[in-house]
Design an enzyme around this catalytic site. Structure first.
Site, PDB file in Angstrom:
ATOM      1  N   THR A  21      18.327 -30.224 -97.001  1.00 17.69           N
ATOM      2  CA  THR A  21      19.222 -31.193 -96.367  1.00 17.69           C
ATOM      3  C   THR A  21      20.247 -30.494 -95.494  1.00 17.69           C
ATOM      4  O   THR A  21      20.356 -29.278 -95.493  1.00 17.69           O
ATOM      5  CB  THR A  21      19.951 -32.054 -97.426  1.00 17.69           C
ATOM      6  OG1 THR A  21      20.461 -33.205 -96.795  1.00 17.69           O
ATOM      7  CG2 THR A  21      21.064 -31.297 -98.102  1.00 17.69           C
ATOM      8  N   LYS A  53      22.696 -39.623 -98.030  1.00 19.29           N
ATOM      9  CA  LYS A  53      23.262 -38.512 -98.797  1.00 19.29           C
ATOM     10  C   LYS A  53      24.772 -38.428 -98.641  1.00 19.29           C
ATOM     11  O   LYS A  53      25.398 -37.514 -99.137  1.00 19.29           O
ATOM     12  CB  LYS A  53      22.628 -37.207 -98.347  1.00 19.29           C
ATOM     13  CG  LYS A  53      21.117 -37.193 -98.495  1.00 19.29           C
ATOM     14  CD  LYS A  53      20.528 -35.975 -97.854  1.00 19.29           C
ATOM     15  CE  LYS A  53      19.030 -36.082 -97.759  1.00 19.29           C
ATOM     16  NZ  LYS A  53      18.437 -34.981 -97.007  1.00 19.29           N
ATOM     17  N   GLY A  65      29.406 -35.931 -99.483  1.00 27.14           N
ATOM     18  CA  GLY A  65      28.013 -35.691 -99.138  1.00 27.14           C
ATOM     19  C   GLY A  65      27.450 -34.637-100.064  1.00 27.14           C
ATOM     20  O   GLY A  65      28.181 -33.771-100.530  1.00 27.14           O
ATOM     21  N   SER A 144      20.315 -26.471 -96.150  1.00 27.80           N
ATOM     22  CA  SER A 144      19.523 -25.520 -95.366  1.00 27.80           C
ATOM     23  C   SER A 144      19.906 -25.505 -93.901  1.00 27.80           C
ATOM     24  O   SER A 144      19.851 -24.470 -93.248  1.00 27.80           O
ATOM     25  CB  SER A 144      18.040 -25.829 -95.510  1.00 27.80           C
ATOM     26  OG  SER A 144      17.765 -27.116 -94.993  1.00 27.80           O
ATOM     27  N   ALA A 175      18.962 -30.396 -86.672  1.00 24.46           N
ATOM     28  CA  ALA A 175      17.651 -31.043 -86.860  1.00 24.46           C
ATOM     29  C   ALA A 175      16.568 -30.394 -86.004  1.00 24.46           C
ATOM     30  O   ALA A 175      15.392 -30.404 -86.378  1.00 24.46           O
ATOM     31  CB  ALA A 175      17.751 -32.532 -86.543  1.00 24.46           C
ATOM     32  N   CYS A 178      16.212 -26.632 -88.196  1.00 27.32           N
ATOM     33  CA  CYS A 178      15.874 -26.597 -89.627  1.00 27.32           C
ATOM     34  C   CYS A 178      14.761 -27.601 -89.938  1.00 27.32           C
ATOM     35  O   CYS A 178      14.922 -28.801 -89.695  1.00 27.32           O
ATOM     36  CB  CYS A 178      17.118 -26.919 -90.448  1.00 27.32           C
ATOM     37  SG  CYS A 178      16.791 -26.980 -92.221  1.00 27.32           S
ATOM     38  N   THR A 181      15.634 -30.736 -92.139  1.00 27.29           N
ATOM     39  CA  THR A 181      16.673 -31.622 -91.615  1.00 27.29           C
ATOM     40  C   THR A 181      16.059 -32.507 -90.545  1.00 27.29           C
ATOM     41  O   THR A 181      15.348 -32.017 -89.681  1.00 27.29           O
ATOM     42  CB  THR A 181      17.822 -30.786 -91.005  1.00 27.29           C
ATOM     43  OG1 THR A 181      18.346 -29.923 -92.007  1.00 27.29           O
ATOM     44  CG2 THR A 181      18.933 -31.677 -90.475  1.00 27.29           C
TER      45      THR A 181
END
Length: 194
Positions: A21, A53, A65, A144, A175, A178, A181
């Site tokens: 995440t 989250k 979060g 991550s 995003a 990773c 993500t």
């Protein structure tokens, strides 16, 4: 004891769930923003793309979060809510009390999660090792993609963008880098100027 952190805590990618995440907190211009991606992964498979989250706690006055196991995060949210009821309007005290329990309680010690929590006055990272970390600057990232989002947010912080715009752009950058993500971002905002 509160420790000032220069960077987001490093996560242990060998522990299942911790890496999957990205959570980012940005404080700027009288606002504090918490953003989280929606991807839930099991191993190399995406099982859900729009998980939430990030949530509000403490009668809506705190945003939080999590990165890690979902069930463990819900347990920690519940425990933090209990501490906030015991210590209303004292986020730091509630966080320290939760961190003590997390470190010493046999059941809680096995929970695999990290949390960022923020209210109008302060932002904190909570870890299972009993740490309560307070950033030296206005941004924090975990998970991550947390380091990618953190770096992007720091680069954008001095520019003209507001806190939410910075958070959204930084999450979009994370995003793209990773694999754990995605771009299904949930954002919660608090007015920190009151």
């Amino acid at each position: 004891m509160i420790i000032k952190a220069l960077m987001s805590p490093q996560t242990d990618s060998s522990v299942p769930g911790w890496h999957a995440t990205t959570i980012l907190s940005v404080r700027k211009g009288g606002q504090v923003v918490m953003a989280g991606d929606g991807q839930v992964s099991m191993g190399q498979t995406v099982v859900k793309a729009n998980a939430k989250k990030v949530r509000r706690l403490g009668n809506g006055q705190i945003v939080a979060g999590f990165a890690g196991s979902t069930a463990d995060a819900f347990t920690l949210f519940e425990r933090l809510e209990t501490k906030l009821e015991r210590f209303p309007d004292q986020l730091k005290r509630a966080a320290v009390e939760l961190a003590k329990d997390w470190r010493t309680d046999r059941y809680l010690r096995r929970l695999e999660a990290m949390m960022i929590v923020a209210d109008a006055g302060e932002s904190l990272v909570l870890t299972g090792t009993g740490d309560v970390l307070e950033p030296d600057d206005a941004v924090m990232g975990i998970g991550s993609g947390g380091a990618y989002a953190l770096a992007a947010a720091r680069a954008l912080l001095d520019g003209p963008l507001g806190a939410e715009e910075i958070a959204r752009k930084a999450m979009a950058i994370a995003a793209k880098i990773c694999v754990y993500t995605n771009d299904e971002v949930v954002v919660e905002t608090l007015d920190a100027s009151k």
